[in-house]
Design an enzyme around this catalytic site. Structure first.
Site, PDB file in Angstrom:
ATOM      1  N   GLY A  30      30.394   1.934 -25.121  1.00  0.00           N
ATOM      2  CA  GLY A  30      29.330   2.840 -25.569  1.00  0.00           C
ATOM      3  C   GLY A  30      28.149   2.089 -26.160  1.00  0.00           C
ATOM      4  O   GLY A  30      26.993   2.481 -25.993  1.00  0.00           O
TER       5      GLY A  30
ATOM      6  N   GLY B 137       4.894  -0.604   2.703  1.00  0.00           N
ATOM      7  CA  GLY B 137       5.725  -1.357   1.764  1.00  0.00           C
ATOM      8  C   GLY B 137       6.501  -2.381   2.572  1.00  0.00           C
ATOM      9  O   GLY B 137       6.002  -3.476   2.865  1.00  0.00           O
ATOM     10  N   SER B 138       7.696  -1.982   3.020  1.00  0.00           N
ATOM     11  CA  SER B 138       8.493  -2.884   3.880  1.00  0.00           C
ATOM     12  C   SER B 138       7.759  -3.134   5.190  1.00  0.00           C
ATOM     13  O   SER B 138       7.820  -4.236   5.746  1.00  0.00           O
ATOM     14  CB  SER B 138       9.847  -2.239   4.185  1.00  0.00           C
TER      15      SER B 138
ATOM     16  N   ARG C  18      34.457  -8.119 -30.487  1.00  0.00           N
ATOM     17  CA  ARG C  18      34.855  -6.708 -30.542  1.00  0.00           C
ATOM     18  C   ARG C  18      36.380  -6.589 -30.573  1.00  0.00           C
ATOM     19  O   ARG C  18      37.062  -7.041 -29.641  1.00  0.00           O
ATOM     20  CB  ARG C  18      34.288  -5.972 -29.310  1.00  0.00           C
TER      21      ARG C  18
ATOM     22  N   GLN D 193      29.453  -2.290 -19.219  1.00  0.00           N
ATOM     23  CA  GLN D 193      30.839  -1.806 -19.263  1.00  0.00           C
ATOM     24  C   GLN D 193      31.636  -2.543 -20.345  1.00  0.00           C
ATOM     25  O   GLN D 193      32.407  -1.929 -21.084  1.00  0.00           O
ATOM     26  CB  GLN D 193      31.482  -2.013 -17.883  1.00  0.00           C
TER      27      GLN D 193
ATOM     28  N   GLU E  47       9.216  -8.159  -3.682  1.00  0.00           N
ATOM     29  CA  GLU E  47       9.080  -9.269  -2.701  1.00  0.00           C
ATOM     30  C   GLU E  47       9.919  -9.011  -1.456  1.00  0.00           C
ATOM     31  O   GLU E  47      10.491  -9.938  -0.876  1.00  0.00           O
ATOM     32  CB  GLU E  47       9.503 -10.598  -3.331  1.00  0.00           C
TER      33      GLU E  47
ATOM     34  N   GLU F 190       0.865  -1.194   0.000  1.00  0.00           N
ATOM     35  CA  GLU F 190       0.000   0.000   0.000  1.00  0.00           C
ATOM     36  C   GLU F 190       0.893   1.233   0.000  1.00  0.00           C
ATOM     37  O   GLU F 190       2.080   1.132   0.349  1.00  0.00           O
ATOM     38  CB  GLU F 190      -0.876   0.004   1.259  1.00  0.00           C
ATOM     39  N   PRO F 191       0.318   2.399  -0.304  1.00  0.00           N
ATOM     40  CA  PRO F 191       1.157   3.607  -0.343  1.00  0.00           C
ATOM     41  C   PRO F 191       1.948   3.815   0.954  1.00  0.00           C
ATOM     42  O   PRO F 191       3.088   4.255   0.914  1.00  0.00           O
ATOM     43  CB  PRO F 191       0.144   4.728  -0.576  1.00  0.00           C
TER      44      PRO F 191
END
Ligand SMILES: Cc1cc2nc3c(=O)[nH]c(=O)nc-3n(C[C@H](O)[C@H](O)[C@H](O)COP(=O)(O)OP(=O)(O)OC[C@H]3O[C@@H](n4cnc5c(N)ncnc54)[C@H](O)[C@@H]3O)c2cc1C
Length: 378
Positions: free
Chosen positions: A339, A129-130, A266, A335, A362, A125-126
């Site tokens: 790019g 949570g935890s 690469r 990484q 969860e 719920e708003p």
């Protein structure tokens, strides 16, 4: 690395083929649009993947725990968003299996056996949570119905599910005593779906608010005893947290495979980047973390398969380890691609965004660490 039976290997290979051939193109599209696709449900229906945890008597596959987690891993390796659907279906089925009486099994499983039934699991719920004990949405008995008022948020499959397992407060003002689990039909008067969230990752999985305004839930839809919802919740997360761990494992595996292959192709400074020890050590560390996560997950799954229920800290360790691994491995995969890894043309940036959710859902990894430390220090 883990020992699988012939049947488990066969199911794993079938799901891998399905994911690579049919889900891969959908994964890219649903991430881009941020919209759930019905195609995924149809595919899963075709392969009975929404019935993995449904008892055989009702037309389900009734797989062991290990097989169920292998399926989530294989789907997440290619499309984490779609694995949310299977994990949530399994979470809801787990709570129903653990809490339902015989009459409810006939009613709910009978309906599920007919197919095309999507499930969802709602607790958050708003303001809760935890801190589950801060739950406010309240169900009050009135004759044959509980009248429910309140809201839920961040609910996976909200708005697309046919049935929801929802936790409400039936007594008290706060704390984990006085919570109760219910099965709520999508057509329940007074029930509605609110905002559909626009998320960082898991963008092909629909997440929404749920509203209950004098919603009338039949009293025979309560799972287990009134006020004992917390016990049901804890029994459920022993199984369902491993589902999120497998999601994380699948994401990490997908990213590691992609980065490994890319590093062999690469070329910089006249040789594949994989020839550099700096890259090799990164790949080796990623592999160590993936395999360590796998070992912890499937060791816990094997305990469940043997009927051992005292696994709460192990499920927490597996979830923490695998989701932290997913975050680290996907970041390192980006990484390794340089790019190109940062661009949407390659899947690793999506995997990195998807991985983040596994550290939160969860129960956040801070909450998992509290459970682990609590079990050590009691
Ligand atoms: C993609 C997605 C799907 C979800 N699907 C569902 C669903 O299907 N059903 C459902 O019920 N919920 C769902 N959730 C909600 C999820 O379970 C919650 O977001 C989660 O439990 C955390 O609650 P919160 O967001 O309120 O964070 P909060 O509880 O507000 O926590 C904020 C931060 O504080 C930390 N924190 C809180 N308390 C402590 C403490 N005591 N010690 C140390 N740190 C602490 C947390 O770890 C976190 O880092 C979903 C969330 C996401 C992101």
């Amino acid at each position: 690395m883990i020992h699988l039976t012939e049947e488990q290997q066969m199911i794993r290979e079938t799901v891998r083929k399905l994911a690579e051939e049919k889900l891969a193109p959908i994964a890219v599209r649903i991430d881009k649009t941020g919209k759930f696709s019905r195609e995924v449900v149809d595919l899963f229906e075709e392969y009975d993947l929404l019935k993995l945890k449904l008892p055989k008597k009702y037309g389900g596959l009734d797989t062991d725990h290990t097989t169920y987690y292998l399926v989530i891993e294989e789907i997440a390796r290619v499309c984490a968003s779609s694995s949310m659907l299977i994990a949530t279906q399994g979470s809801c089925l787990t709570s129903i299996r653990l809490g339902a009486n015989k009459e409810q099994e006939e009613r709910f499983f009978g309906r599920l056996g007919k197919g095309n039934v999507i499930l969802s699991w709602a607790m958050t719920e708003p303001n809760a949570g935890s801190d589950v004990g801060a739950m406010r949405a309240r169900a009050v008995l009135d004759g044959d119905y509980y009248i429910v008022n309140g809201s839920k948020c961040f609910i996976t499959a909200g708005g697309i599910a046919d049935m929801y397992t929802v936790f409400f407060r039936t007594s008290g003002e706060k704390g984990t005593d006085g919570l109760s689990g219910f099965v709520v039909d999508k057509d329940t008067p007074g029930f509605s779906v609110g905002k559909i969230e626009d998320k960082m990752g898991m963008r092909g999985s629909q997440t929404s608010e749920l509203f209950f305004e004098d919603a009338r839930v039949p009293k025979e839809n309560m799972l287990g005893k009134e006020g004992k919802g917390w016990d049901l919740l804890i029994e459920s997360v022993k199984e369902t947290r491993l589902g999120i761990a497998c999601q994380a494992l699948g994401i990490a595996e997908g990213a590691l495979e992609f980065a490994t292959n890319y590093s062999k192709e690469r070329v910089q400074f006249g040789k594949p980047i994989s020839k550099n020890q700096g890259i090799q050590f990164m790949l080796a560390d990623m592999k160590i973390q993936v395999e360590a996560s796998r070992a912890l997950i499937f060791q816990t799954a094997a305990m469940l398969d043997r009927g051992i229920r005292d696994v709460l800290p192990y499920a927490a360790m597996a979830k923490c380890m695998a989701s932290d691994t997913a975050m680290k491995v996907t970041t390192d995969a980006v990484q390794i691609l340089g790019g190109y890894g940062y661009m949407k043309d390659y899947p690793v940036e999506r995997m990195m965004r998807d991985a983040k959710s596994t550290q939160i859902t969860e129960g956040t990894n801070q909450i998992q660490r509290m459970i682990i430390a609590g079990s050590m220090l009691k």
